[in-house]
Design an enzyme around this catalytic site. Structure first.
Site, PDB file in Angstrom:
ATOM      1  N   HIS A  92      36.648  67.108  15.470  1.00 39.44           N
ATOM      2  CA  HIS A  92      37.622  67.830  14.652  1.00 39.44           C
ATOM      3  C   HIS A  92      38.631  66.849  14.070  1.00 39.44           C
ATOM      4  O   HIS A  92      38.890  65.786  14.641  1.00 39.44           O
ATOM      5  CB  HIS A  92      38.352  68.903  15.475  1.00 39.44           C
ATOM      6  CG  HIS A  92      39.000  68.375  16.705  1.00 39.44           C
ATOM      7  ND1 HIS A  92      38.290  68.129  17.864  1.00 39.44           N
ATOM      8  CD2 HIS A  92      40.282  68.029  16.975  1.00 39.44           C
ATOM      9  CE1 HIS A  92      39.111  67.665  18.790  1.00 39.44           C
ATOM     10  NE2 HIS A  92      40.325  67.577  18.274  1.00 39.44           N
ATOM     11  N   HIS A 146      42.591  66.586  12.646  1.00 36.67           N
ATOM     12  CA  HIS A 146      43.922  67.194  12.591  1.00 36.67           C
ATOM     13  C   HIS A 146      44.559  66.894  11.239  1.00 36.67           C
ATOM     14  O   HIS A 146      44.590  65.739  10.809  1.00 36.67           O
ATOM     15  CB  HIS A 146      44.848  66.592  13.652  1.00 36.67           C
ATOM     16  CG  HIS A 146      44.441  66.837  15.062  1.00 36.67           C
ATOM     17  ND1 HIS A 146      45.030  67.811  15.844  1.00 36.67           N
ATOM     18  CD2 HIS A 146      43.528  66.229  15.862  1.00 36.67           C
ATOM     19  CE1 HIS A 146      44.509  67.779  17.056  1.00 36.67           C
ATOM     20  NE2 HIS A 146      43.589  66.825  17.091  1.00 36.67           N
TER      21      HIS A 146
HETATM   22  P1  5GP Z   1      42.351  66.832  20.543  1.00 34.03           P
HETATM   23  O1  5GP Z   1      43.439  66.472  21.512  1.00 34.03           O
HETATM   24  O2  5GP Z   1      41.030  67.074  21.236  1.00 34.03           O
HETATM   25  O3  5GP Z   1      42.254  65.892  19.379  1.00 34.03           O
HETATM   26  O4  5GP Z   1      42.832  68.198  19.895  1.00 34.03           O
HETATM   27  C1  5GP Z   1      42.455  69.447  20.340  1.00 34.03           C
HETATM   28  C2  5GP Z   1      43.386  70.423  19.680  1.00 34.03           C
HETATM   29  O5  5GP Z   1      42.835  71.717  19.794  1.00 34.03           O
HETATM   30  C3  5GP Z   1      44.790  70.482  20.306  1.00 34.03           C
HETATM   31  O6  5GP Z   1      45.759  70.137  19.337  1.00 34.03           O
HETATM   32  C4  5GP Z   1      44.912  71.920  20.782  1.00 34.03           C
HETATM   33  O7  5GP Z   1      46.200  72.455  20.590  1.00 34.03           O
HETATM   34  C5  5GP Z   1      43.867  72.634  19.958  1.00 34.03           C
HETATM   35  N1  5GP Z   1      43.292  73.793  20.617  1.00 34.03           N
HETATM   36  C6  5GP Z   1      42.746  73.828  21.856  1.00 34.03           C
HETATM   37  N2  5GP Z   1      42.302  75.059  22.147  1.00 34.03           N
HETATM   38  C7  5GP Z   1      42.568  75.824  21.054  1.00 34.03           C
HETATM   39  C8  5GP Z   1      42.346  77.211  20.753  1.00 34.03           C
HETATM   40  O8  5GP Z   1      41.811  77.983  21.541  1.00 34.03           O
HETATM   41  N3  5GP Z   1      42.755  77.640  19.531  1.00 34.03           N
HETATM   42  C9  5GP Z   1      43.350  76.797  18.615  1.00 34.03           C
HETATM   43  N4  5GP Z   1      43.710  77.324  17.452  1.00 34.03           N
HETATM   44  N5  5GP Z   1      43.572  75.489  18.878  1.00 34.03           N
HETATM   45  C10 5GP Z   1      43.188  75.015  20.079  1.00 34.03           C
END
Ligand code: 5GP
Length: 135
Positions: free
Chosen positions: A98, A100
Site C-alpha cells: 500500500h 500512503h
Molecule cells: P503501514 O504501517 O503498514 O505502512 O500502514 C498501515 C496503515 O493501515 C496504518 O496507517 C493504519 O492506520 C492503516 N490501517 C490498519 N487497519 C486499518 C483498517 O482497518 N482500516 C483503515 N482504513 N486503515 C487501516
C-alpha cells in the site's frame, strides 16, 4: 488468509472509500497522520515492493497520482508526502502492499524529517557497487 485490506476491498470490513478502479482501491487511513491521509492498494494482494509485479505497481502508481491530484485540488494542502513501508523495521504493519498519501500543511509536524548521516566516499562507492551487482 485474506489481509485486512482485502477484507476492506471486498466490503467485509467497512472503509471510507475515496476511489476504485479495476485494479486498485483507495480509502482513508483509520489512524491518519493528517487530514485526508489516504491509502492506495492493489486489489490483488502482494506483501511488499519486492513481490508486486511491475504492471500492478504501475496501476497503483497511476491511482496514486490521480488521488494525489484530487487531494491537492480539494483539500489544498501546502505539500503531500508519499510513503510506502516495507518490512517491520520500516514500520510496515499491514503486509498487503500500500502507498500512503499524506497531505501536509506548513508547520504541522505530521512527519518528522530523518536524521542525516555521513559516509566516506570509499564507503559510498562500495555501497553503490554492492547494489549494482544485483541489478
Ligand atoms: P503501514 O504501517 O503498514 O505502512 O500502514 C498501515 C496503515 O493501515 C496504518 O496507517 C493504519 O492506520 C492503516 N490501517 C490498519 N487497519 C486499518 C483498517 O482497518 N482500516 C483503515 N482504513 N486503515 C487501516
Amino acid at each position: 488468509m485474506a489481509s485486512i485490506f482485502s477484507k476492506i476491498i471486498s466490503g467485509e470490513i467497512p472503509s471510507t472509500k475515496v476511489y476504485e478502479d479495476a485494479h486498485t482501491y483507495a480509502f482513508l487511513d483509520i489512524g491518519p497522520a493528517s487530514r485526508g491521509h489516504t491509502l492506495v492498494v492493489p486489489k490483488q494482494e502482494y506483501p511488499d515492493i519486492y513481490s508486486i509485479p511491475p504492471d500492478v505497481l504501475a496501476a497503483v502508481m497511476a491511482s496514486v497520482q490521480r488521488v494525489a491530484t484530487a487531494i491537492s485540488q480539494s483539500l489544498h494542502p501546502d505539500g503531500l508526502n508519499i510513503v510506502q513501508n516495507n518490512g517491520a523495521a520500516a514500520g510496515q504493519t499491514v503486509f498487503h502492499f500500500h502507498v500512503h498519501l499524506i497531505p501536509r500543511w506548513d508547520g504541522d509536524r505530521a512527519m518528522l524529517p530523518w536524521k542525516t548521516q555521513q559516509f566516506e566516499q570509499d564507503e559510498l562507492s562500495a555501497i553503490a557497487a554492492s547494489i549494482r551487482q544485483h541489478l
